[in-house]
Design an enzyme around this catalytic site. Structure first.
Site, PDB file in Angstrom:
ATOM      1  N   CYS A 339       0.789  -1.234   0.000  1.00 23.00           N
ATOM      2  CA  CYS A 339       0.000   0.000   0.000  1.00 23.00           C
ATOM      3  C   CYS A 339       0.827   1.293   0.000  1.00 23.00           C
ATOM      4  O   CYS A 339       0.511   2.205  -0.782  1.00 23.00           O
ATOM      5  CB  CYS A 339      -1.071   0.007   1.082  1.00 23.00           C
ATOM      6  SG  CYS A 339      -0.714  -0.908   2.551  1.00 23.00           S
ATOM      7  N   HIS A 390      -5.097  -1.107  -4.768  1.00 23.39           N
ATOM      8  CA  HIS A 390      -5.578  -0.070  -3.857  1.00 23.39           C
ATOM      9  C   HIS A 390      -6.438   0.896  -4.629  1.00 23.39           C
ATOM     10  O   HIS A 390      -6.054   1.363  -5.701  1.00 23.39           O
ATOM     11  CB  HIS A 390      -4.389   0.608  -3.171  1.00 23.39           C
ATOM     12  CG  HIS A 390      -3.670  -0.341  -2.276  1.00 23.39           C
ATOM     13  ND1 HIS A 390      -2.608  -1.099  -2.711  1.00 23.39           N
ATOM     14  CD2 HIS A 390      -3.915  -0.726  -1.004  1.00 23.39           C
ATOM     15  CE1 HIS A 390      -2.225  -1.890  -1.734  1.00 23.39           C
ATOM     16  NE2 HIS A 390      -2.986  -1.690  -0.680  1.00 23.39           N
TER      17      HIS A 390
END
Length: 669
Positions: A339, A390
RNA sequence: GCUAGCGUAGCUCAAUCGGCAGAGCAGUUGAUUUGUAAUCAACAGGUUGUGGGUUCGAGUCCCGCCGCUAGCUCCA
């Protein structure tokens, strides 16, 4: 006056206060004889319990036929096992002995370390106890006397448990069985003779009250059934399960390996396993493009500072590979999560509300230093690749995006025929301080997540579980059970208001009002880790992959070396058609070639000899249905291509959760 | 990480009490030319995970390390 309502709606009346056994006798003498436990208003109790003196209760009696009785009996069997161990070894400290799915265990502290060699004599002692058929006698004591009794019996763990775990109880129940007396909530079957066939299964260490800092006890596992046949069927099933263990099949079918020199928990994908993975990755990539994701690539390492900002470094420092230290204090971390890297890509330019949602996808390989004892096969490793992405979106888009992620996960699981899973919502534990972010953000995220899931009719969805959230946000996990009955988290979708926040990365986009706004992040990985997913997939298919995933889809089998040329020609045609094919040109008899191909779980075998060469055909043998007869080569190719395109899943045996037959009683002490 | 068990040929396993490391499959070579789950034969294959120790002698007993397995604990 007590009114006793039976399952069939009949109501019995009793003037005096009676026990479960007496109530059973009012129903019928045979039932009274077979009664092992009862149930009053949904609560399982022993046959010696007194029913209330008046009012009305929903009542039923459990016999061997009821799974609830099996749970009660197994708990009794755990007592018998503990009693046998106490007879054979000195100074046994009893801890907990509950039933679990598939059996029971008892935690005990003793100087002798029990091994499997001790099992026969423990079982022998248990048989003696069962043979004596002594009753399980319940008695209740007030706190002080209960404490004194446990102390007098030299059971310090029970004393401790009364002091903390049971500190709110005014009275405590015990069960006596001959010389064996145990603090126990119960219930139990009436007497030891009611215990059927049993077997000790394994022994392992367990911490007292699950706390690593406390004393380590020996946990003795066993199982019990009412009949010898049931026990044998259960043991047979365990054997079968072992046979489809992905570690066994992975070796046999040459899918993956590991090497001590590479390091433990690091998977080496062999060509066949890699082919399965590559096929799956292609499938995922195509799906991602359809759903508006953009592929990205990021490095395998990143500056420690980035992970300090994200929170991963401080939160998980003890389960990471130590930072790589360079000159001048430069420190890099082997990436434990994708992330932060994807956030950097989001931040690489200014973002407008018009381009949201931004969906960045990557097969991102991450490294986590899992403790040595928890490594195993492909399901728990130190380096693995997530089918990660993401999503960065506006608050208004959250619900739709989250739903999209859940739908994609369901779609992928369906594509591989995995329909036996459950969905668990993980929320934060309000009492814990391990989470980042403000309460309002959490409340909002949890409410949104729950709302979306409720509208989706997800299978086996449960109430949100407190304490199961990621440190930055709540999540929905997809859990599947492997062939040994262990449950694994595969796909996950997580909602995150925290990493974009001011305190973390401070993400922004410019809204229609020309002012900066904060995006919301969604983390998602439908398959989870490819290592774990394929490990579970190997077991799911017992090594026999459907055509679209099979590393080797067709094997051409010339009947003799005379037909090598035609066999090679057929092979080339198949390969040109995009099928994964090999040809077996060994000077072996056709029977042997077929056998080897069957054992390798090759979905189709094309047998070619004089007849086929003559007419430009192949004899198609199906892995499941056997000989399908001859057909023109082009027709055979079309048939296979159609099956690949449809991603048909055909299985001889379907993976099922181990049928362990029944109920567990909630009796934790 | 903790407790316990295990580690012999590529794979599955054997080797009595501490006394010459062995078999099947896979592999190589040769013969056979085969029609829907195993053709025959020969050959080759080992520092018994690894490092120490005990012993006349260690696959076997003891200690350390590495790895695997079960469970505990943990799981972004």
């Amino acid at each position: 006056m007590l009114r006793i309502r039976l399952p069939d709606g009949k109501v019995l009346e009793s003037k005096g206060q009676i026990t479960v056994a007496e109530a059973a006798r009012m129903i019928g003498p045979k039932l009274a004889k077979d009664a092992l436990a009862g149930e009053v208003d949904g609560k399982v109790i022993g046959v010696d319990y007194l029913l209330p003196a008046d009012g009305e209760v929903a009542f039923r009696v459990f016999t061997q036929k009821d799974p609830q009785a099996l749970g009660v009996m197994r708990h009794s069997c755990a007592h018998v096992m503990a009693r046998a161990v106490m007879r054979l070894f000195p100074d046994v400290q009893l801890a907990f002995g509950p039933t679990i799915e598939g059996g029971f265990y008892y935690d005990m502290g003793l100087a002798h370390s029990i091994t499997e060699d001790d099992f026969p004599r423990i079982e022998e002692e248990m048989r003696k106890i069962v043979g004596q058929d002594e009753p399980f006698e319940r008695f209740v004591e007030p706190r002080e006397r209960a404490l004194a009794l446990c102390d007098q019996m030299h059971q310090p763990l029970k004393v401790e448990h009364i002091g903390d775990g049971l500190k709110d109880e005014r009275t405590l129940s015990f069960y006596r069985q001959g010389e064996f007396v145990d603090l126990c909530r119960g219930p139990h079957v009436p007497s030891a003779g009611r215990i059927g066939a049993f077997k000790l299964l394994s022994v392992a260490g367990a911490y007292w009250k699950g706390d690593q800092k406390r004393q380590q006890l020996q946990r003795l596992y066993g199982t019990a059934f009412f009949t010898q046949q049931d026990l044998e069927a259960h043991l047979h099933q365990l054997e079968e399960a072992k046979r489809r263990d992905h570690r066994v099949l992975g070796k046999q079918l040459e899918l993956f390996t590991t090497s001590p020199l590479v390091g433990s928990g690091l998977i080496l994908w062999l060509p066949k396993g890699a082919m399965i993975r590559a096929t799956l990755e292609t499938f995922v990539r195509e799906e991602l493009v359809k759903r508006g994701y953009e592929p990205v690539y990021t490095p395998h390492i990143g500056r420690v500072e980035m992970y300090e900002t994200s929170g991963h470094f401080p939160y998980y420092s003890d389960s990471q590979f130590a930072p790589i230290e360079m000159e001048e204090g430069e420190r890099y971390l082997l990436k434990p999560m994708n992330c932060p890297h994807h956030i950097m890509i989001y931040q690489s330019k200014g973002r407008s509300y018009r381009e949201l949602p931004v969906r960045l996808a990557e097969f991102g390989t991450v490294y986590r230093y899992e403790k040595s004892g928890q490594l195993g096969g492909m399901t728990r490793v130190r380096g693995f690749t997530q089918d990660d992405a993401h999503l960065f979106c506006t608050p208004e888009q959250v619900a739709d995006e989250f739903r999209g992620c859940l739908e994609m996960t369901q779609m992928m699981l369906k594509a591989v025929g995995m329909d036996d899973y459950r969905v668990r919502l993980g929320f934060r534990d309000p009492a814990s301080d391990k989470y980042v972010g403000r309460r309002e953000l959490w409340d909002r995220a949890e409410a949104e997540l729950e709302d979306v899931c409720k509208t989706m009719n997800l299978p086996n969805m449960e109430k949100p579980v407190r304490g199961e959230a990621a440190f930055y946000g709540p999540k929905a996990d997809f859990l599947v059970t492997d062939c040994l009955g262990r449950e694994w988290q595969l796909g996950t979708v997580q909602l995150d208001y925290n990493l974009p926040s001011e305190e973390r990365f401070g993400l922004e986009y410019i809204g229609a009002d020309n002012a900066p706004h904060r995006p919301v992040m969604i983390h998602r990985a439908p398959l989870g880790s490819l290592e774990r997913f394929i490990g579970v997939l190997i077991e799911h298919f017992a090594g026999a992959f459907p055509l679209w995933l099979a590393p080797e889809q067709v094997r051409v089998l010339p009947v003799s070396e005379k037909f090598t040329t035609y066999g090679t020609h057929v092979t080339e045609q198949l390969r040109a058609a995009g099928l994964r094919v090999t040809v077996d040109v060994r000077p072996e008899k056709i029977g042997a070639k077929i056998r080897d191909a069957q054992l390798a779980h090759v979905p189709y075998m094309f047998v070619v000899g004089a007849r086929e060469m003559e007419g430009g055909s192949v004899s198609v043998r199906d892995r499941i249905d056997g000989d399908l007869g001859a057909m023109p080569l082009v027709a055979a190719i079309d048939k296979l291509k159609a099956e690949v395109a449809a991603r048909t899943v055909r299985q001889k045996v379907k993976m099922s959760r181990p049928q362990i037959g029944g109920g567990t009683a909630e009796n934790e002490y």
